[in-house]
Design an enzyme around this catalytic site. Structure first.
Site, mmCIF file in Angstrom:
data_model
loop_
_atom_site.group_PDB
_atom_site.id
_atom_site.type_symbol
_atom_site.label_atom_id
_atom_site.label_comp_id
_atom_site.label_asym_id
_atom_site.label_seq_id
_atom_site.Cartn_x
_atom_site.Cartn_y
_atom_site.Cartn_z
ATOM 1 N N ASN A 7 69.733 102.932 20.015
ATOM 2 C CA ASN A 7 70.054 104.129 19.055
ATOM 3 C C ASN A 7 69.778 105.456 20.060
ATOM 4 O O ASN A 7 68.534 105.782 20.301
ATOM 5 C CB ASN A 7 69.199 104.230 18.047
ATOM 6 N N GLU A 34 74.063 105.977 16.105
ATOM 7 C CA GLU A 34 73.826 107.439 15.899
ATOM 8 C C GLU A 34 74.519 108.285 17.140
ATOM 9 O O GLU A 34 73.771 109.111 17.628
ATOM 10 C CB GLU A 34 72.322 107.789 15.741
ATOM 11 N N ASN A 149 66.407 99.769 11.090
ATOM 12 C CA ASN A 149 65.591 100.460 10.336
ATOM 13 C C ASN A 149 64.511 99.620 9.401
ATOM 14 O O ASN A 149 64.415 99.848 8.350
ATOM 15 C CB ASN A 149 66.269 101.544 9.475
ATOM 16 N N ASP A 218 64.380 97.914 16.287
ATOM 17 C CA ASP A 218 65.613 97.738 17.004
ATOM 18 C C ASP A 218 65.829 96.293 17.181
ATOM 19 O O ASP A 218 64.975 95.797 17.848
ATOM 20 C CB ASP A 218 66.031 98.767 18.000
#
Length: 258
Positions: A7, A34, A149, A218
């Site tokens: 990310n 992202e 997440n 992650d």
């Protein structure tokens, strides 16, 4: 084959980091989350100059995912989004690289337990589970990479008591992670690393990285055929030490030849 997830928390800001890391890591496949950029704004020429092809699903301001593949590797069946799910947020992209089905996901954060965003997260997770189950039927060698997440258990949280029942650590989220495991997927990092205090994300505030107060959110989950090929999995903390880093750092899985 080396596959990784990262990310980058804005590809515009972190593009030099991605280029630097690609040169030093020699990964074959890198899943990014992202991107925070429109589809048309993706820096394709820079990625190509680094020796990689790119497949991406962008979105201005937030979200956006991409799969970067080293030149020379066969890529087929690229799919943006979760089929038959009209999701306004661009969070999933998939492709088959050689014999491996790669699904890159930027899982919903959820903001706070009980919020509308948390309800969206649980619904999104259910949609993803169905998509992964269908994908496994077609592609037995599958890897699900991304910023989940979700911290799967208390080993993955620097202060389990403080985070208990909060977003990222709540029981419904962890149950969703377990359901993915129940499909026959394996947490590749835990094949090689049983210790606690192994994190992939650290808040920018309060010197959290320096103090190693983070979360492991992650992940690279792999199906049984890839589990048999797994040779090594690590969290590469080096990019988190660079100037203006992402709050996440890469996770890398090395696979033996089929």
């Amino acid at each position: 084959m080396k596959i990784a997830t990262w990310n980058v928390n804005s590809l515009n800001v972190r593009l030099p980091h991605v280029v630097q890391w690609l040169a030093s890591s020699a990964v074959d496949v890198l899943c990014l989350q992202e991107l925070k950029m429109d589809q048309e704004a993706f820096p394709l020429s820079t990625i190509e100059q680094s020796g990689y092809r790119a497949f991406w699903f962008g979105q201005k301001t937030y979200n956006g995912v991409a799969i970067l593949v080293k030149d020379g590797l066969r890529v087929e069946d690229v799919i943006n989004g979760i089929p038959d799910y009209d999701d306004p947020q661009r969070r999933v992209i998939a492709a088959t690289v050689e014999d491996v089905r790669v699904i890159c996901g930027y899982f919903v954060n959820g903001e706070a337990v009980g919020s509308d965003k948390y309800a969206y997260k649980l619904d999104w997770l259910a949609r993803l589970e169905a998509y992964v189950a269908q994908s496994l039927e077609r592609w037995p060698s599958l890897a699900l990479l991304g910023d989940y997440n979700i911290a799967p258990d208390d080993r993955d949280v620097y202060d389990a008591e403080a985070w208990k029942d909060k977003v990222l650590c709540s029981e419904p989220e962890r149950a969703a992670f377990r359901r993915l495991i129940g499909m026959g997927l394996t947490d590749s990092f835990r094949l090689f690393n049983a210790e606690d205090k192994q994190y992939s994300w650290w808040d920018y505030r309060a010197a959290m990285f320096r103090r190693n107060l983070g979360l492991r959110i992650d992940h690279i989950l792999v199906s049984d055929p890839l589990k048999e090929r797994a040779a090594h999995c690590e969290i590469d903390k080096a990019p988190r030490k660079w100037e203006r880093p992402s709050d996440h750092t890469p996770v890398v899985l090395t696979l033996k030849p089929a």
